[in-house]
Write an enzyme that holds these catalytic residues in place. Structure first.
Site, PDB file in Angstrom:
ATOM      1  N   GLU A 290       0.800  -1.226   0.000  1.00  0.00           N
ATOM      2  CA  GLU A 290       0.000   0.000   0.000  1.00  0.00           C
ATOM      3  C   GLU A 290       0.834   1.278   0.000  1.00  0.00           C
ATOM      4  O   GLU A 290       0.637   2.170   0.811  1.00  0.00           O
ATOM      5  CB  GLU A 290      -0.966  -0.024   1.200  1.00  0.00           C
ATOM      6  CG  GLU A 290      -1.933  -1.186   1.118  1.00  0.00           C
ATOM      7  CD  GLU A 290      -2.919  -1.259   2.284  1.00  0.00           C
ATOM      8  OE1 GLU A 290      -4.091  -1.576   2.020  1.00  0.00           O
ATOM      9  OE2 GLU A 290      -2.524  -1.003   3.439  1.00  0.00           O
TER      10      GLU A 290
HETATM   11  C1  ACM Z   1      -2.152  -5.636   3.929  1.00  0.00           C
HETATM   12  O1  ACM Z   1      -3.223  -6.157   4.278  1.00  0.00           O
HETATM   13  N1  ACM Z   1      -2.095  -4.342   3.685  1.00  0.00           N
HETATM   14  C2  ACM Z   1      -0.948  -6.407   3.736  1.00  0.00           C
END
Ligand code: ACM
Length: 642
Positions: A290
């Site tokens: 992310e």
């Molecule tokens: C995640 O769930 N951002 C690895």
């Protein structure tokens, strides 16, 4: 079952359904008789202190007339290695138990099986041959969003060992907290943790506690995104000017390390050098998920993916310099990285197969997200090697549209090392964490350990209920805190009506909770009805099964009578609960839910014929107070089917 008399084989098959074992062993054959000595006296040949410690929980060692012999061929590696032999054979006969294993790890797994067999005291005579299907069987725990004290970690390690999980993936830093003492860069924990961090002495203690139980500890420090807690103390590492603080809410945020600043790599070298000494495991997880790239774009680093890949190349060299193999979430997958890294697939199964095709090793987590609040059965059917990708990752809908790729070769399949259950703790506290992890994780542990064909859902659920109680002995609070939290909400130990409602709801998943209440922060207490309710309540499961049995089995009056018992109890529940809620502000939010529940039960009790578009059924579908009424579909079916 070679060389077994036909009669015994039949006995074995008939008895199979009654074994209370989770995970199920590869081979289990019942023999005649029972072992019923009340005292165990052990004789251990070979092995190391891990075996001795495990044995000391059960009985005396070095006995002159042992009734339990353990034979271990090799002690095994001092720092547990991925892929070490964990197999064992266990023979229980009326006078003697014999456990044999190639390594100390195998002996630990055999003792875990024995502990489950022994719950009733007398142990049925049995022959077991067992080995894991996958070498990497993990539990990932986030301790950044909400800090989890050492006693929480230890009781969960005990439970992991009990169901033969062997990797504890410790998510130690994120935007909301930096949880390890650093002597090299002390502002990391001093300014990034509110004082809620593990000292290095505590880390060493936990790593050793895990090692003794046959569990590797893989630390994760999530970079370059999810890094706000690093920047609170060291804003000069960021890609945009500070100051920075710990973030108190949930989501994907901008603060990111600066991949164009050589000082960042110097810092990481010092930090990773320090941490790799603290964590002996061969793998080191660097996060990598992310990364939104906003701060990078603002300084002209416009191709986020390429910049991230460049960052990871440099990072990998640092990790390798300290003798470790890098692991990261599936966003790090890039041709530019060496093939000895491990990809943790969380957004869907596709990246796992892509990684394996391209020479990388990988583990599956998509489909095993405990915060999605799926039932054990749903997650149980997700298989790391199932290329049809039942995994319910975030990319589920887009993946469904992707044309199928050629199946993996045998060599590529071997690169899929196993999986990890993921516990993210945005909406989880030390008080509720056990109930989110257990017992569902035991079912996934079986997926990782037992033979591929182990897929009988009804039998899994039966054993899961048994395992839930079994796990109480390790100090887990998934059962005890349920009662305690109900009593706290009720302000009394007379919780029956409240429990009736809590037993038929499912707490909202991460997304639902975020949508229904926008002002959650790290400081919001997690002590409401939604936090008390448990995922995959056995009552929901049992009631749904009963209703299915009723409609599929020719509407048996006997089954109907059982259903009606529930319905009468539930139809009368609201009157009691409304009274209970009168002077309890904490219960105000569930009053409408309680009303709908009882009205629906009353409608079902009347026995069918209501119009499906009745407003009651629409109301029952809507979440209230961040929970879902999970018996609503079955009740609606009863109320509407003529
Ligand atoms: C995640 O769930 N951002 C690895």
């Amino acid at each position: 079952m070679k060389n077994f008399p036909a009669l015994l084989v039949l006995t074995a098959l008939a008895a199979h359904a009654q074994w209370n074992l989770m995970p199920l062993p590869a081979v289990i054959e019942a023999k005649k008789g029972t072992f019923n000595a009340t005292k165990l006296s052990f004789q251990i040949t070979g092995g190391d202190m891990r075996v001795q410690r495990a044995v000391d929980e059960y009985g005396q060692r070095d006995a002159t007339a042992p009734n339990f012999t353990i034979q271990v061929l090799q002690p095994g590696a001092a720092v547990q290695q991925l892929g070490e032999d964990e197999s064992y054979t266990l023979d229980v006969d009326p006078g003697i138990i014999r456990l044999k294993a190639p390594t100390s790890l195998g002996a630990l797994r055999g003792l875990a099986t024995f502990a489950q067999l022994r719950v009733k005291g007398a142990v049925p005579a049995v022959h077991i041959e067992d080995r894991p299907r996958f070498p990497w069987r993990g539990l990932h725990l986030d301790v950044a969003r909400h800090f989890m004290p050492v006693d929480v970690i230890k009781r969960n390690l005990d439970a992991m060992a009990a169901v033969k999980l062997n990797v504890f993936h410790w998510h130690l830093s994120d935007d909301q907290g930096f949880r390890v003492e650093s002597k090299v860069y002390p502002k990391l924990h001093e300014m990034g943790s509110d004082g809620l961090y593990y000292t290095q002495v505590q880390i060493k203690d936990v790593v050793e506690y895990a090692r003794l139980r046959g569990i590797r500890v893989v630390p994760e420090f999530d970079i370059p995104g999810h890094a706000a807690s690093w920047l609170a103390g060291y804003p000069e590492l960021a890609a945009a000017p500070g100051p920075y603080q710990i973030i108190r809410t949930w989501g994907i945020f901008d603060p990111t390390l600066d991949p164009s600043n050589p000082k960042v790599y110097e810092f990481l070298d010092g930090f990773i050098g320090e941490m790799t000494k603290l964590f002996p495991d061969a793998y080191f997880h660097i996060g990598g998920d992310e990364v939104n790239g906003k701060q990078w774009k603002a300084k002209g680093l416009t191709n986020t993916e390429a910049v991230h890949a460049g960052f990871n190349q440099k990072l990998q060299k640092i990790v390798a310099k300290y003798g470790k193999r890098m692991e990261g979430w599936d966003e790090i997958l890039s041709d530019s990285l060496p093939r000895n890294i491990v990809i943790q697939s969380w957004r869907g199964q596709k990246s796992l197969f892509e990684a394996a095709r391209n020479g990388f090793s990988g583990i599956l987590s998509a489909g095993y997200y405990l915060d999605h609040m799926d039932t054990a059965a749903t997650m149980y059917l997700v298989d790391p090697l199932d290329e049809k990708g039942r995994a319910s990752g975030m990319l589920r809908s887009t993946e469904a549209k992707t044309p199928p790729s050629p199946p993996l070769t045998e060599e590529q399949r071997k690169r899929i090392l196993g999986g990890e259950v993921c516990m993210w703790v945005e909406y989880v506290s030390p008080e509720t964490v056990d109930s989110r992890i257990w017992p569902r994780t035991a079912a996934i542990a079986e997926r990782f350990w037992s033979p591929e064909g182990t897929k009988d859902i009804a039998d899994m659920n039966r054993r899961l209920d048994w395992t839930s109680t079994y796990l109480d002995r390790f100090g887990l609070k998934h059962n005890t805190n349920y009662q305690m939290m109900l009593e706290r909400l009720a302000g009394s130990n007379n919780v029956a009506a409240l429990k009736n409602l809590a037993d038929v709801v499912t707490p909202g998943d991460l997304g639902l909770r975020h949508r229904m209440k926008r002002d959650y922060t790290q400081q919001t207490p997690l002590d409401r009805f939604v936090d008390t309710a448990r995922p995959d309540s056995p009552v929901i499961r049992q009631f749904n099964a009963l209703v299915e049995q009723y409609f599929d089995g020719g509407k048996s009056p006997k089954v109907r009578a059982q259903i009606d018992q529930w319905l009468k109890l539930w139809a009368a529940n609201d009157a009691i609960l409304q009274q209970m809620a009168e002077n309890r502000p904490a219960l105000a939010e569930i009053k409408p839910l309680s009303k709908t529940f009882s009205a629906l039960a009353a409608a079902a009790l009347k026995g069918g014929g209501m119009r499906a578009d009745d407003a009651l059924f629409q109301t029952a579908k809507q979440p209230v107070a961040e929970v879902r009424l999970s018996v609503a579909p079955a009740l609606t079916r009863l109320a509407t089917t003529p």
